[in-house]
Scaffold this motif. Sequence first.
Motif, PDB file in Angstrom:
ATOM      1  N   PHE A  35      53.833   4.742 -37.113  1.00  0.00           N
ATOM      2  CA  PHE A  35      52.682   4.660 -36.214  1.00  0.00           C
ATOM      3  C   PHE A  35      51.828   5.917 -36.181  1.00  0.00           C
ATOM      4  CE2 PHE A  35      55.705   1.565 -34.525  1.00  0.00           C
ATOM      5  CZ  PHE A  35      54.907   0.432 -34.520  1.00  0.00           C
ATOM      6  N   GLY A  36      52.360   7.045 -36.601  1.00  0.00           N
ATOM      7  CA  GLY A  36      51.644   8.311 -36.520  1.00  0.00           C
ATOM      8  C   GLY A  36      51.850   8.966 -35.164  1.00  0.00           C
ATOM      9  N   ALA A  37      51.786  10.284 -35.152  1.00  0.00           N
ATOM     10  CA  ALA A  37      52.026  11.036 -33.911  1.00  0.00           C
ATOM     11  C   ALA A  37      51.010  10.700 -32.814  1.00  0.00           C
ATOM     12  CB  ALA A  37      52.012  12.533 -34.196  1.00  0.00           C
ATOM     13  N   ASP A  38      49.806  10.309 -33.210  1.00  0.00           N
ATOM     14  CA  ASP A  38      48.781   9.977 -32.218  1.00  0.00           C
ATOM     15  C   ASP A  38      49.048   8.663 -31.490  1.00  0.00           C
ATOM     16  OD1 ASP A  38      47.347  12.285 -32.605  1.00  0.00           O
ATOM     17  OD2 ASP A  38      46.013  11.406 -34.096  1.00  0.00           O
ATOM     18  N   ARG A  39      50.069   7.933 -31.934  1.00  0.00           N
ATOM     19  CA  ARG A  39      50.436   6.687 -31.252  1.00  0.00           C
ATOM     20  C   ARG A  39      51.875   6.734 -30.744  1.00  0.00           C
ATOM     21  NH1 ARG A  39      49.125   1.861 -34.990  1.00  0.00           N
ATOM     22  NH2 ARG A  39      49.717   0.704 -33.137  1.00  0.00           N
ATOM     23  N   ALA A  61      66.478  18.369 -27.903  1.00  0.00           N
ATOM     24  CA  ALA A  61      66.664  17.471 -29.050  1.00  0.00           C
ATOM     25  C   ALA A  61      65.308  17.015 -29.586  1.00  0.00           C
ATOM     26  CB  ALA A  61      67.516  16.267 -28.647  1.00  0.00           C
ATOM     27  N   PHE A  62      64.393  16.670 -28.687  1.00  0.00           N
ATOM     28  CA  PHE A  62      63.050  16.295 -29.133  1.00  0.00           C
ATOM     29  C   PHE A  62      62.388  17.449 -29.892  1.00  0.00           C
ATOM     30  CE2 PHE A  62      62.483  13.136 -25.372  1.00  0.00           C
ATOM     31  CZ  PHE A  62      63.113  12.134 -26.081  1.00  0.00           C
ATOM     32  N   LYS A  63      62.558  18.672 -29.387  1.00  0.00           N
ATOM     33  CA  LYS A  63      61.990  19.837 -30.080  1.00  0.00           C
ATOM     34  C   LYS A  63      62.589  19.994 -31.468  1.00  0.00           C
ATOM     35  CE  LYS A  63      61.303  22.441 -25.823  1.00  0.00           C
ATOM     36  NZ  LYS A  63      61.780  23.612 -25.053  1.00  0.00           N
ATOM     37  N   ARG A  64      63.877  19.762 -31.608  1.00  0.00           N
ATOM     38  CA  ARG A  64      64.528  19.862 -32.914  1.00  0.00           C
ATOM     39  C   ARG A  64      63.974  18.810 -33.883  1.00  0.00           C
ATOM     40  NH1 ARG A  64      68.926  23.138 -32.866  1.00  0.00           N
ATOM     41  NH2 ARG A  64      69.709  23.750 -30.819  1.00  0.00           N
ATOM     42  N   VAL A  65      63.813  17.598 -33.399  1.00  0.00           N
ATOM     43  CA  VAL A  65      63.272  16.538 -34.257  1.00  0.00           C
ATOM     44  C   VAL A  65      61.825  16.855 -34.640  1.00  0.00           C
ATOM     45  CG1 VAL A  65      62.634  14.095 -34.368  1.00  0.00           C
ATOM     46  CG2 VAL A  65      64.833  14.762 -33.379  1.00  0.00           C
ATOM     47  N   ALA A  66      61.058  17.403 -33.719  1.00  0.00           N
ATOM     48  CA  ALA A  66      59.640  17.675 -33.950  1.00  0.00           C
ATOM     49  C   ALA A  66      59.385  18.929 -34.770  1.00  0.00           C
ATOM     50  CB  ALA A  66      58.918  17.793 -32.610  1.00  0.00           C
ATOM     51  N   ALA A  67      60.400  19.703 -35.055  1.00  0.00           N
ATOM     52  CA  ALA A  67      60.216  21.000 -35.729  1.00  0.00           C
ATOM     53  C   ALA A  67      59.428  20.898 -37.032  1.00  0.00           C
ATOM     54  CB  ALA A  67      61.573  21.656 -35.980  1.00  0.00           C
ATOM     55  N   LYS A  68      59.560  19.820 -37.749  1.00  0.00           N
ATOM     56  CA  LYS A  68      58.909  19.702 -39.056  1.00  0.00           C
ATOM     57  C   LYS A  68      57.438  19.281 -38.971  1.00  0.00           C
ATOM     58  CE  LYS A  68      59.663  14.969 -40.535  1.00  0.00           C
ATOM     59  NZ  LYS A  68      60.180  14.172 -41.633  1.00  0.00           N
ATOM     60  N   TYR A  69      56.976  18.890 -37.792  1.00  0.00           N
ATOM     61  CA  TYR A  69      55.613  18.399 -37.643  1.00  0.00           C
ATOM     62  C   TYR A  69      54.629  19.541 -37.388  1.00  0.00           C
ATOM     63  CZ  TYR A  69      57.915  13.897 -37.492  1.00  0.00           C
ATOM     64  OH  TYR A  69      58.682  12.803 -37.818  1.00  0.00           O
ATOM     65  N   SER A  70      53.364  19.280 -37.655  1.00  0.00           N
ATOM     66  CA  SER A  70      52.321  20.288 -37.445  1.00  0.00           C
ATOM     67  C   SER A  70      52.117  20.536 -35.953  1.00  0.00           C
ATOM     68  CB  SER A  70      51.004  19.797 -38.060  1.00  0.00           C
ATOM     69  OG  SER A  70      50.476  18.723 -37.289  1.00  0.00           O
ATOM     70  N   ALA A  72      49.373  20.156 -34.288  1.00  0.00           N
ATOM     71  CA  ALA A  72      48.610  19.034 -33.728  1.00  0.00           C
ATOM     72  C   ALA A  72      49.516  17.829 -33.475  1.00  0.00           C
ATOM     73  CB  ALA A  72      47.471  18.652 -34.667  1.00  0.00           C
ATOM     74  N   GLU A  73      50.434  17.550 -34.392  1.00  0.00           N
ATOM     75  CA  GLU A  73      51.355  16.429 -34.210  1.00  0.00           C
ATOM     76  C   GLU A  73      52.302  16.686 -33.038  1.00  0.00           C
ATOM     77  OE1 GLU A  73      51.829  14.650 -38.716  1.00  0.00           O
ATOM     78  OE2 GLU A  73      52.696  16.614 -38.262  1.00  0.00           O
ATOM     79  N   LYS A  74      52.779  17.918 -32.911  1.00  0.00           N
ATOM     80  CA  LYS A  74      53.650  18.266 -31.778  1.00  0.00           C
ATOM     81  C   LYS A  74      52.910  18.095 -30.457  1.00  0.00           C
ATOM     82  CE  LYS A  74      56.450  21.565 -34.324  1.00  0.00           C
ATOM     83  NZ  LYS A  74      56.715  22.980 -34.557  1.00  0.00           N
ATOM     84  N   THR A  75      51.653  18.530 -30.413  1.00  0.00           N
ATOM     85  CA  THR A  75      50.863  18.359 -29.195  1.00  0.00           C
ATOM     86  C   THR A  75      50.739  16.885 -28.852  1.00  0.00           C
ATOM     87  OG1 THR A  75      49.637  20.407 -29.541  1.00  0.00           O
ATOM     88  CG2 THR A  75      48.591  18.744 -28.135  1.00  0.00           C
ATOM     89  N   ALA A  76      50.490  16.056 -29.847  1.00  0.00           N
ATOM     90  CA  ALA A  76      50.386  14.610 -29.605  1.00  0.00           C
ATOM     91  C   ALA A  76      51.709  14.063 -29.078  1.00  0.00           C
ATOM     92  CB  ALA A  76      49.987  13.885 -30.890  1.00  0.00           C
ATOM     93  N   LEU A  77      52.804  14.414 -29.707  1.00  0.00           N
ATOM     94  CA  LEU A  77      54.113  13.876 -29.333  1.00  0.00           C
ATOM     95  C   LEU A  77      54.551  14.323 -27.942  1.00  0.00           C
ATOM     96  CD1 LEU A  77      55.923  14.387 -32.747  1.00  0.00           C
ATOM     97  CD2 LEU A  77      55.327  12.192 -31.701  1.00  0.00           C
ATOM     98  N   PHE A  78      54.284  15.565 -27.598  1.00  0.00           N
ATOM     99  CA  PHE A  78      54.772  16.107 -26.326  1.00  0.00           C
ATOM    100  C   PHE A  78      53.798  15.946 -25.167  1.00  0.00           C
ATOM    101  CE2 PHE A  78      57.701  18.302 -29.180  1.00  0.00           C
ATOM    102  CZ  PHE A  78      58.896  18.145 -28.499  1.00  0.00           C
ATOM    103  N   SER A  79      52.501  15.749 -25.452  1.00  0.00           N
ATOM    104  CA  SER A  79      51.564  15.628 -24.328  1.00  0.00           C
ATOM    105  C   SER A  79      50.285  14.865 -24.649  1.00  0.00           C
ATOM    106  CB  SER A  79      51.196  17.018 -23.794  1.00  0.00           C
ATOM    107  OG  SER A  79      50.503  17.769 -24.783  1.00  0.00           O
TER     108      SER A  79
END
Length: 91
Positions: A35-39, A61-70, A72-79
């Motif tokens: 779906f992409g981080a924006d969704r 755990a979410f931070k560990r999974v998100a470590a590989k993302y940019s 911008a993607e982290k910002t989308a996923l977390f907020s």
Amino acid sequence: MPFGGWKVRMAEPDPASEVLAQQWKPYLETVIEAFGADRCMFESNFPVDRFGCDYVSLWNAFKRVAAKYSAAEKTALFSGTAKRVYRVNLN
């Protein structure tokens, strides 16, 4: 409420964030890829789902999974996705 194949979760000690990340990673990465981080967004159902892990380990755990993302993607996923979907303006 079993998640990720855990059958007897309540009889076990709380898992560390490393364990959670390892177990959840295939599910989370599959959804983010599809779906992409924006969704997508990381969320919690605390305190209802407290039996599965503690609050700090969940977010670590979410931070560990998100470590590989940019960034911008982290910002989308977390907020970012949540702000957009729920129309939250935090100016």
